[in-house]
Motif scaffolding. Structure first.
Motif, short mmCIF file in Angstrom:
data_model
loop_
_atom_site.label_atom_id
_atom_site.label_comp_id
_atom_site.label_asym_id
_atom_site.label_seq_id
_atom_site.Cartn_x
_atom_site.Cartn_y
_atom_site.Cartn_z
N THR A 94 71.35 46.13 28.41
CA THR A 94 72.73 46.55 28.12
C THR A 94 73.03 46.20 26.67
O THR A 94 72.44 45.28 26.10
CB THR A 94 73.73 45.82 29.04
OG1 THR A 94 73.55 44.41 28.89
CG2 THR A 94 73.51 46.19 30.49
N ARG A 95 73.95 46.95 26.09
CA ARG A 95 74.38 46.67 24.72
C ARG A 95 75.80 46.12 24.76
O ARG A 95 76.64 46.58 25.51
CB ARG A 95 74.37 47.94 23.88
CG ARG A 95 72.99 48.42 23.53
CD ARG A 95 73.10 49.58 22.55
NE ARG A 95 71.81 50.12 22.26
CZ ARG A 95 71.08 49.79 21.21
NH1 ARG A 95 71.54 48.93 20.35
NH2 ARG A 95 69.90 50.34 21.02
N THR A 104 67.99 42.20 31.22
CA THR A 104 68.31 41.62 32.52
C THR A 104 67.15 40.74 32.96
O THR A 104 66.00 41.20 32.96
CB THR A 104 68.53 42.74 33.56
OG1 THR A 104 69.51 43.63 33.05
CG2 THR A 104 68.96 42.18 34.88
#
Length: 134
Positions: A94-95, A104
């Motif tokens: 994720t950004r 993750t």
């Protein structure tokens, strides 16, 4: 595990072929013979017996040594990775607002998956016991 072993054999052979080119032995004819049998018509009836001398015996011994060495190195690294699940990540990321990428942790996902598989396996065993009793 078999894929590790066959990759070790093939990788060690490629290393030996490089030495074979400079030594001038006949181990390179393993690949040349296979390619010719595939591409040249009626080559499958040809009898091909290159000399097998001291250079070939030495290269064959190194081939076996390199194969076993690379097999055990890959096996060891594979086993170490399985024991260090907390350090592993999967390519799901994720950004945040700044654009930095955060991966993750894989260990939590792996533990959940393992527990799910274990519960499914236990339920399959229980159902097969019931069927065997009837």
């Amino acid at each position: 595990m078999s894929s590790i072993f066959y990759c070790s054999i093939f990788g060690a052979y490629l290393l030996i072929v490089a030495f074979d080119y400079y030594i001038g032995s006949s181990l390179k004819y393993i690949i040349i013979n296979i390619v010719r049998r595939i591409t040249v018509p009626n080559y499958d009836v040809a009898i091909f017996a290159p000399p097998y001398g001291t250079a070939e015996m030495t290269l064959t011994a190194f081939w076996v040594i390199f194969t076993l060495l690379s097999f055990f190195i890959q096996l060891k690294s594979c086993c170490e990775r399985r024991n260090n699940l907390d350090e592993m990540t999967i390519p799901l990321a994720t950004r945040d607002e700044t654009g930095a990428i955060h991966y993750t942790p894989w260990a939590n996902i792996f533990r959940e998956h393992r527990q799910l598989r274990k519960s499914l396996r236990d339920s399959d065993r229980a159902s097969s016991r019931c069927c065997n009793i009837l």
